[in-house]
Design a protein around this motif. Structure first.
Motif, PDB file in Angstrom:
ATOM      1  N   UNK B  80       0.826  -1.215   0.000  1.00 26.63           N
ATOM      2  CA  UNK B  80       0.000   0.000   0.000  1.00 26.63           C
ATOM      3  C   UNK B  80       0.855   1.258   0.000  1.00 26.63           C
ATOM      4  N   UNK B  81       0.439   2.235  -0.782  1.00 29.93           N
ATOM      5  CA  UNK B  81       1.160   3.510  -0.852  1.00 29.93           C
ATOM      6  C   UNK B  81       0.160   4.644  -0.689  1.00 29.93           C
ATOM      7  N   UNK B  82       0.610   5.792  -0.256  1.00 33.74           N
ATOM      8  CA  UNK B  82      -0.327   6.892   0.012  1.00 33.74           C
ATOM      9  C   UNK B  82      -0.917   7.484  -1.249  1.00 33.74           C
ATOM     10  N   UNK B  83      -2.184   7.883  -1.147  1.00 32.80           N
ATOM     11  CA  UNK B  83      -2.810   8.683  -2.190  1.00 32.80           C
ATOM     12  C   UNK B  83      -3.517   9.839  -1.472  1.00 32.80           C
ATOM     13  N   UNK B  84      -4.824   9.710  -1.215  1.00 37.42           N
ATOM     14  CA  UNK B  84      -5.497  10.763  -0.446  1.00 37.42           C
ATOM     15  C   UNK B  84      -5.033  10.746   1.017  1.00 37.42           C
ATOM     16  N   UNK B  85      -4.642   9.583   1.474  1.00 39.48           N
ATOM     17  CA  UNK B  85      -4.029   9.493   2.800  1.00 39.48           C
ATOM     18  C   UNK B  85      -2.529   9.660   2.617  1.00 39.48           C
ATOM     19  N   UNK B  86      -1.933  10.649   3.287  1.00 38.74           N
ATOM     20  CA  UNK B  86      -0.498  10.859   3.108  1.00 38.74           C
ATOM     21  C   UNK B  86       0.314   9.918   3.991  1.00 38.74           C
ATOM     22  N   UNK B  87      -0.286   9.484   5.086  1.00 37.59           N
ATOM     23  CA  UNK B  87       0.378   8.515   5.964  1.00 37.59           C
ATOM     24  C   UNK B  87      -0.673   7.897   6.863  1.00 37.59           C
ATOM     25  N   UNK B  88      -0.284   6.843   7.577  1.00 33.07           N
ATOM     26  CA  UNK B  88      -1.240   6.196   8.480  1.00 33.07           C
ATOM     27  C   UNK B  88      -0.503   5.441   9.561  1.00 33.07           C
ATOM     28  N   UNK B  89      -1.236   5.233  10.653  1.00 40.39           N
ATOM     29  CA  UNK B  89      -0.708   4.366  11.716  1.00 40.39           C
ATOM     30  C   UNK B  89      -1.751   3.296  11.989  1.00 40.39           C
ATOM     31  N   UNK B  90      -1.254   2.145  12.337  1.00 39.77           N
ATOM     32  CA  UNK B  90      -2.147   1.041  12.704  1.00 39.77           C
ATOM     33  C   UNK B  90      -1.889   0.719  14.170  1.00 39.77           C
ATOM     34  N   UNK B  91      -2.970   0.634  14.939  1.00 39.80           N
ATOM     35  CA  UNK B  91      -2.802   0.335  16.366  1.00 39.80           C
ATOM     36  C   UNK B  91      -2.215  -1.062  16.539  1.00 39.80           C
ATOM     37  N   UNK B  92      -1.667  -1.329  17.705  1.00 39.98           N
ATOM     38  CA  UNK B  92      -0.962  -2.598  17.931  1.00 39.98           C
ATOM     39  C   UNK B  92      -1.919  -3.792  17.829  1.00 39.98           C
ATOM     40  N   UNK B  93      -3.211  -3.556  18.138  1.00 41.80           N
ATOM     41  CA  UNK B  93      -4.159  -4.672  18.022  1.00 41.80           C
ATOM     42  C   UNK B  93      -4.730  -4.799  16.612  1.00 41.80           C
TER      43      UNK B  93
END
Lengths: 321, 590
Positions: B80-93
Motif C-alpha cells: 500500500x502507498x499513500x494517495x489521499x491518505x499521506x500517511x497512516x498508523x495502525x494500532x498494535x491490536x
C-alpha cells in the motif's frame, strides 16, 4: 370522416398495443442465454451473477415476469435498465435525438432523390433510362445495409480520408457551431448509407409503380382525350393521385425507420437507439429493449392512423366510418 | 499466518471479478517528459456508471481512476502507498487505522477535501446506500469511522484484517474511492445525477459523457500528485470493428487494448508491423483451454483425452489463433509462474502417438477415415477462440476426429454449458473456455474443485480438493508451492483439459505517445495520467491547456425535449397542410 372513426381507431390502439407488449416480452425472454451472465459481464464473479439473477427476478417464470411488467406499466413504471440501473425510459430517451438526427435527414434525402427519380423513370418509360433507374433501385435495395456502409467508410474515411470513420464527434471539446459542424461531418456517411440503401430505392419503386398504376386509369385517358397536354395530364391528375398511396406507405415505413437505423448506427458507432437496441440485446437488458419496441409500436400505430386520416381528407372517395 | 489466509480469502472475490487491466495511480507522483495533446482511447465495453461506489462496474474502473482517488493504492510489489491518505498508523491490536489526509486537496468544483468526505463515504457504504458489493466486503470486520479533525480520520475495525489496506485500494472495481459529501449528502447515492457528471479529486476533470459515444475529461492542473501529461483524455465508445480499425488508421484514436475492442488478432499483427504503432504484449491471467466433458463418451476415456492432446501442435495453433504470441513450453499452469510445477508439461505434438492411443482406446478409423464425431462450443465474441476452433478442427481431422463447430454467445454459453452441465451431463462435449486463473493460484480451485462453478469437465479428485484447501490456509509460499505442484501432477494424470495458450492482451498505441502501461508480476496496468505525447511541450516550457471553464456536462447538440418537440411540430405541420389542401379542394368543388 367522422370523429367517431377517430375515436374508434384510438380505442383500437389499446388492444394492438397490448398485443405488441405481450409478444415482444415473450419473444425476448424466450431468447436463449442467461441474462444474469450477460448483464454481469464476462469478468464478473459467479456470486455476482447469482445476485443479479435474484435481484431482477430472472429465476421466476416468464408468465410471472410478464404480469409483473404489465402491472408496473399500468402504474407508469416501465422498469429500470438492468444494466445501467436508471429508468429504462431515461436510457432510451437520451439516445433518441441522435437517431432523429440520423433518420430525418435520411428521409428528406430519400424523398428528394427518390421521388424525382421515380417520376422521371415513370415518365420516360419504356426506355433504357427507365430500366436503368428501376434496376439500380433494386440493386441498391438488395445490398445489405452494413456492406454498403463499410464500403462508404473505406472509400471516404480510409482512401480519400475526407470524412470520419464513425462516431458522432471527434472535436470533443468544441462547442457551438464548431461542434455542430463536427456532428454534421460525422452524419454524412451514415445518412448516405441509410438514404441510398433503405430510403431511395423504396421511394423510386413506390413512386414509379404508383404513377404507372394511375396512368392506366380511365380518367387519365379521358384527360388526354379532352386535349390536355402530357405535362398537364401528369401534373393535375397522374401525379396527385399517385402520391396518395406513396404518402400512405411512406408514412408507415418512415415510422419504422428504427430497423434501418439499427444496422447503420452499429456500423458507424452512431450513439442512437438503433445501436442501443443492438447493445441491449447482447446485454439482455430487457426493460430497455421493451421500451424501444413500445416506442416503435406506438409510432407505427399512430402514424398509420394519421396517414389514414390524411388519406381520407385528401381523397373524397374515401369515407372513414 | 491466519491473517495472511484471511487476506487471501478476501482477495479471491476481487480476483475473480477482475478485468485484465486494472489501474494503479499515484505511484510516485506524476512526472512528464512532455505536456499536451488529447489522449483518445477506443473501448468497446459498456460502462454503467462513473460512480463505482454507487454502482458495481468493473469495466468502468479504469475511467473512474482518472476522476476519483482512493485513500491508498498498491505499488509494484503490492504494497500500500499513500494517495489521499499521506500517511497512516495502525494500532498494535490491528483494529484502529488512523489516516492523515493530504491537505489542500480540492474537489473538481473547488470545494476542499476533508475527513468528513471519508466518513460520509464509508458510512454510506455500511448503511447499504451503495452498490452492496463493497459493503459485503467490509461487513465481516469493519466497525465505523471517526473524524478526529479535518485531516485526520480513524477507520475502526471489529476484528483485525491484514488485507484491509489492499482492500481499500481495490484496483479491480475501485469500489472504495472517496465521494464528495457536499454533492451526495441527503440524496439517493445510487440515482444522484452526479453519477453521470462526477466530481472527484483525480488527475482528470469530467467534461461530458454522451452515452454510447464518448466520455471526455480535461487535465486537472491542480492535481495534488502533479498534473497529468496529456491536456485531455477521451474514451471513445466503439462497437464496430471497421470503425475502430479505421479510427486507428486515420489517427482519430491514439490507443486501446485489443481485448476491449472488436479487433481480430490479425489486426494486432498488422499494427505490430506498422511503424506508426507500438504494440505491447500484456499477459492476462486467462488460460485458454479445451475442456473435455469427462462424464460422457468418448471423453470419459483417458487415452482419448491424451490422444487429442498429442494431436495438437500448440505452437502452430498459437501462431494461427493468437498472433503475434509465441509460446515456449506448455505447462498445466502458467509457464513461468511461481506456482507452476516445471515437470508438469502437457503432451507434446506427436500425431502418430495420437493415432496409436485412439486405436488402443477402441476408436479405430472407419471406412471414411473418421474415428468419431464430436462438437466444440466456444464464445463467438472471443476472437482468438474463434480462430482456435478452426485450427483445432483441422488438426484433429488429421487424426480422424470430425469436429463440428458450434459458437455461442457468452450469455448462452453460461446458461447452456457452465450452468447447463450441472443439470444435464450431456450439455456439451468439448468447449473452449478461459477465465481468470490467477495471479494467485487459489482461484484455480474454481476450475478443479469438485462441483466448483467453472469445473465443467466433471473432474473430481478428493486429494486435489484437500490440497487446494490446505494451500488457502497457509501464507508460506514454499509450503503452498508443494501443494500446487502436487495438484498439477494429479491434473496431468487425468488431463481433464488441454491448455492451448495464455490469453494475452495487446496494447495498441500510436508511436507518438509513450508510457501507457507497465507490468507487475505479469499483471498489466495502464495509466492515462503518465502517458505523454512526444510532440507535446517540454516540461520546462510554458504550459497551456485546453480547458473548459465549466465542469458541467457539454450540452448535447439537440436535447431530447427539443427533438421530441420538433417531431411533434413536424406532425402538426403535415396534418395542417393536409387539412389545408382538403379545404381548398372543397372550396374549388363549390
Amino acid at each position: 370522416m367522422s370523429s367517431s372513426y377517430v375515436r374508434r381507431r384510438l380505442i383500437q390502439l389499446v388492444p394492438s398495443f397490448f398485443l405488441v407488449i405481450v409478444l415482444t416480452f415473450v419473444i425476448i425472454n424466450l431468447a436463449p442465454g442467461d441474462p444474469s451472465a450477460a448483464l454481469a459481464g464476462e469478468f464478473a464473479s459467479p456470486e455476482y451473477v447469482v445476485e443479479i439473477r435474484k435481484l431482477y427476478g430472472f429465476d421466476r417464470p416468464v408468465h410471472e415476469r410478464l404480469l409483473i411488467y404489465i402491472g408496473n406499466m399500468l402504474t407508469g413504471n416501465l422498469g429500470r435498465s438492468y444494466f445501467y440501473g436508471v429508468p429504462a425510459t431515461q436510457v432510451v430517451i437520451e439516445r433518441i435525438p441522435a437517431t432523429l438526427l440520423l433518420v430525418f435527414p435520411s428521409i428528406v434525402l430519400s424523398i428528394v432523390i427518390g421521388l424525382p427519380l421515380g417520376i422521371f423513370a415513370a415518365r420516360k418509360r419504356p426506355s433504357r433510362t427507365t430500366a436503368a433507374i428501376v434496376f439500380q433501385a433494386y440493386i441498391l435495395f438488395s445490398i445489405p445495409i452494413f456492406v454498403f456502409g463499410l464500403l462508404l467508410m473505406i472509400i471516404f474515411a480510409v482512401y480519400l480520408a475526407i470524412l470520419p470513420s464513425g462516431g458522432m464527434i471527434s472535436q470533443f471539446y468544441a462547442t457551438g457551431l464548431e461542434r455542430a459542424a463536427d456532428v454534421l461531418r460525422h452524419l454524412v456517411l451514415p445518412m448516405l448509407t441509410l438514404a441510398l440503401i433503405w430510403g431511395v430505392p423504396q421511394f423510386v419503386r413506390l413512386t414509379y409503380s404508383a404513377i404507372v398504376e394511375v396512368s392506366k386509369e380511365e380518367f387519365i385517358t379521358t384527360a388526354r382525350a379532352i386535349g390536355l397536354d402530357e405535362g398537364a395530364v401528369f401534373r393535375r391528375h397522374a401525379f396527385r393521385n399517385a402520391m396518395l398511396p406513396v404518402a400512405t406507405i411512406a408514412g408507415i415505413w418512415i415510422s419504422s425507420a428504427i430497423t434501418g437505423a439499427v444496422f447503420t448506427e452499429t456500423v458507424f458507432s452512431w450513439p442512437g437507439i438503433g445501436s442501443l437496441l443492438f447493445d441491449s440485446i447482447l446485454l439482455r437488458d430487457y426493460t430497455v429493449i421493451m421500451f424501444i419496441f413500445i416506442l416503435t409500436a406506438i409510432s407505427v400505430i399512430i402514424v398509420s392512423l394519421i396517414t389514414d386520416i390524411i388519406y381520407a381528407r385528401l381523397d373524397p372517395r374515401i369515407r372513414l366510418r | 499466518m491466519k491473517k495472511c489466509a484471511v487476506v487471501l480469502l478476501l482477495l479471491v472475490p476481487l480476483i475473480l471479478s477482475c478485468i485484465p487491466i486494472p489501474r494503479l495511480y499515484g505511484l510516485e507522483g506524476i512526472t512528464c517528459a512532455k505536456y499536451g495533446g488529447t489522449l483518445v482511447e477506443a473501448e468497446g465495453l459498456f460502462i454503467k456508471s462513473l460512480n463505482p461506489v454507487a454502482v458495481y462496474d468493473v469495466t468502468a474502473a479504469n475511467h473512474v481512476m482518472n476522476i476519483y482517488n482512493n485513500l491508498v493504492d498498491l505499488d509494484r510489489t503490492w504494497k500500500p502507498i499513500p494517495v489521499l491518505a499521506s500517511s497512516w498508523e495502525i494500532s498494535s491490536d490491528g483494529l484502529i487505522y488512523t489516516f492523515h489526509l493530504q491537505q489542500n486537496v480540492k474537489w473538481h468544483d473547488g470545494q476542499p477535501f476533508t475527513a468528513a468526505d471519508v466518513k460520509f463515504t464509508f458510512d454510506a457504504i455500511m448503511n447499504n446506500e451503495t452498490n452492496g458489493y463493497n459493503r459485503d466486503l467490509l461487513k465481516p470486520f469493519f466497525d465505523r469511522v471517526e473524524v478526529v479533525d479535518d485531516y485526520t480520520v480513524k477507520l475502526i475495525l471489529k476484528e483485525a484484517n491484514a488485507g484491509f489496506l489492499a482492500l481499500l485500494a481495490d484496483p479491480y472495481s475501485r469500489s472504495f474511492v472517496i465521494l464528495p459529501r457536499h454533492i451526495y449528502e441527503g440524496t439517493d447515492i445510487k440515482t444522484n445525477p452526479a453519477n453521470d457528471r462526477p466530481i472527484g479529486t483525480g488527475p482528470f476533470k469530467f467534461v461530458e459523457w454522451v452515452k454510447g459515444s464518448h466520455i471526455s475529461l480535461v487535465a486537472n492542473k491542480e492535481y495534488f500528485l502533479g498534473r497529468p501529461c496529456a491536456d485531455n483524455y477521451v474514451m471513445l465508445q466503439t462497437t464496430s470493428a471497421s470503425a475502430t480499425s479505421t479510427a486507428f488508421e486515420t489517427g482519430e484514436v491514439v490507443y486501446g487494448m485489443a481485448s476491449y475492442l472488436p479487433l481480430s488478432p490479425l489486426d494486432v499483427v498488422k499494427y505490430s508491423q506498422d511503424p506508426r504503432f507500438t504494440v505491447d504484449p500484456l499477459p492476462t491471467m486467462r488460460l485458454m483451454h479445451v475442456a473435455f466433458n469427462m462424464r460422457i463418451k468418448p471423453f470419459n476415456n483417458l487415452l482419448v483425452r491424451q490422444a487429442m492432446a498429442y494431436a495438437l501442435d500448440l505452437d502452430k495453433l498459437t501462431q494461427m489463433a493468437h498472433p503475434p504470441l509465441k509460446q515456449g513450453e506448455h505447462h498445466i499452469y502458467f509457464t513461468g509462474h511461481w506456482a507452476t510445477n516445471p515437470a508438469t508439461l502437457q503432451p507434446t505434438y506427436d500425431p502418430k502417438k495420437a493415432e496409436q492411443l485412439l486405436d488402443e482406446a477402441g476408436y479405430p478409423r472407419g471406412a471414411n477415415g473418421i474415428r468419431f464425431k464430436t462438437k466444440l462450443n466456444y464464445d463467438i465474441g472471443h476472437s482468438t477462440a474463434v480462430l482456435a476452433a478452426e485450427v483445432l478442427k483441422d488438426m484433429w481431422s488429421k487424426v480422424g476426429i470430425d469436429l463440428e463447430l458450434q459458437p455461442l454467445e457468452w450469455a448462452v454459453y453460461v446458461s447452456s454449458i457452465i450452468e447447463g452441465v450441472k443439470k444435464n451431463p450431456n450439455a456439451f462435449q468439448l468447449a473452449i473456455q478461459g477465465g481468470a486463473q490467477g495471479p494467485d493460484p487459489s482461484v484455480w480451485q474454481v476450475y478443479f474443485g469438485t462441483d466448483q462453478y467453472r469445473n465443467i469437465y466433471g473432474f473430481s479428485n478428493s486429494r486435489v480438493d484437500e490440497l487446494f484447501n490446505e494451500a488457502r490456509l497457509t501464507g508460506d509460499i514454499e509450503q503452498r508451492k508443494t501443494y500446487y505442484y502436487e495438484i498439477q501432477e494429479l491434473i496431468l494424470n487425468e488431463l481433464p483439459r488441454i491448455n492451448i495458450y495464455p490469453d494475452t492482451d495487446y496494447g495498441i498505441a500510436s508511436s507518438d505517445w509513450r508510457n501507457f502501461w507497465f507490468q507487475i508480476d505479469n499483471w498489466p496496468y495502464q495509466d492515462e495520467s503518465t502517458a505523454y505525447w512526444v510532440k507535446g511541450s517540454p516540461a520546462t516550457a510554458q504550459l497551456t491547456t485546453t480547458e473548459l471553464t465549466t465542469t458541467q456536462p457539454g450540452v448535447a447538440l439537440i436535447s431530447a425535449e427539443t427533438a421530441i418537440a420538433a417531431v411533434l411540430a413536424a406532425v402538426i405541420v403535415l396534418a395542417g397542410v393536409g387539412f389545408y389542401i382538403s379545404r381548398r379542394r372543397k372550396a374549388r368543388g363549390k
